[in-house]
Write an enzyme that holds these catalytic residues in place. Sequence first.
Site, PDB file in Angstrom:
ATOM      1  N   TYR A   1       0.855  -1.188   0.000  1.00  0.00           N
ATOM      2  CA  TYR A   1       0.000   0.000   0.000  1.00  0.00           C
ATOM      3  C   TYR A   1       0.890   1.235   0.000  1.00  0.00           C
ATOM      4  O   TYR A   1       1.753   1.402   0.875  1.00  0.00           O
ATOM      5  CB  TYR A   1      -0.911   0.018   1.222  1.00  0.00           C
ATOM      6  CG  TYR A   1      -1.714   1.299   1.334  1.00  0.00           C
ATOM      7  CD1 TYR A   1      -2.769   1.549   0.480  1.00  0.00           C
ATOM      8  CD2 TYR A   1      -1.389   2.271   2.289  1.00  0.00           C
ATOM      9  CE1 TYR A   1      -3.494   2.724   0.550  1.00  0.00           C
ATOM     10  CE2 TYR A   1      -2.118   3.447   2.383  1.00  0.00           C
ATOM     11  CZ  TYR A   1      -3.170   3.676   1.508  1.00  0.00           C
ATOM     12  OH  TYR A   1      -3.886   4.850   1.585  1.00  0.00           O
ATOM     13  N   LEU A   2       0.711   2.097  -0.995  1.00  0.00           N
ATOM     14  CA  LEU A   2       1.480   3.329  -1.098  1.00  0.00           C
ATOM     15  C   LEU A   2       0.578   4.499  -0.701  1.00  0.00           C
ATOM     16  O   LEU A   2      -0.363   4.829  -1.437  1.00  0.00           O
ATOM     17  CB  LEU A   2       1.979   3.523  -2.531  1.00  0.00           C
ATOM     18  CG  LEU A   2       2.936   2.443  -3.062  1.00  0.00           C
ATOM     19  CD1 LEU A   2       3.219   2.669  -4.542  1.00  0.00           C
ATOM     20  CD2 LEU A   2       4.227   2.424  -2.259  1.00  0.00           C
TER      21      LEU A   2
ATOM     22  N   ASP B   1      -1.173   0.132 -20.690  1.00  0.00           N
ATOM     23  CA  ASP B   1      -2.548   0.560 -20.381  1.00  0.00           C
ATOM     24  C   ASP B   1      -2.474   1.849 -19.569  1.00  0.00           C
ATOM     25  O   ASP B   1      -3.037   1.953 -18.478  1.00  0.00           O
ATOM     26  CB  ASP B   1      -3.282  -0.531 -19.608  1.00  0.00           C
ATOM     27  CG  ASP B   1      -4.783  -0.249 -19.481  1.00  0.00           C
ATOM     28  OD1 ASP B   1      -5.291   0.616 -20.204  1.00  0.00           O
ATOM     29  OD2 ASP B   1      -5.445  -0.898 -18.644  1.00  0.00           O
TER      30      ASP B   1
END
Length: 260
Positions: free
Chosen positions: A76-77, A168
């Site tokens: 998790y950043l 993407d």
Amino acid sequence: MDLLERAGLPLYPLEPLSGGDMARVYRAGPYVVKLHPHPPPGFFPAEARGLRALEEAGVRVPRVYWVGEEGLILEYLPPGPEDWEALAHALARLHRAWREGYRAEPGFLGTFPLPGGEGRDWRAFFFEARVLPFLEATRPLLGALAQEVERAFQKPLPTEGPVLLHGDLWRGNVHFARGGPALLDPSPFVGERGVDLAMMRLFGGFPEAFWRAYEALYPIPQAVRRALSCYQIYYLLAHVHFFGAGYLSALRRALSACVS
């Protein structure tokens, strides 16, 4: 919870995160847990490979802690300030790191499976490995547009050299975190940087602050700029496949610009 246990990681309550059009995404303390009710075989392992490939190329991504067919556990950043100049530096470095030949491992755009392959002829490689699978999947919706797509890729496409692409790179796959921007949810392959640039200009695109910084570092030749609409055909076919005929008008505009 089950994935955290299986990975041998501490347990934390799951909190839903925004985004995740193709998977369910949760925060679990210092981790991000990605799940899908019916993932295609190889879906999460392909994402993990893509993140590791970008990391090896020097791009910041969330660390992969665990991957299996049923899900993925990432770092998790915590969110940070927008820094478009830092993102421009990261992408200019990525897009200048030339590779030997065009190639792709089997992977996915969204949940759509894409083949692997390699080649020396850029136009043929891009059409066969990326455009053609979506063209066949959407042919019933396209009608006469299918022949227009085929004609659009009969002419050569400009080449600067093969580089690793995110594949993407829309705004939702950029995460501005503490310590600098990170990229998420790649669909990587080795191709021409114009493919990334084309997606970065679709659907509102990146702001002018990014483009000023990026072009100061790595100017975009006019031939590449003119080809962006051709590369957007790939992404618009994907949107027709996932979301329906509402994207046909955008596809027509891209085709018209590509063949003009």
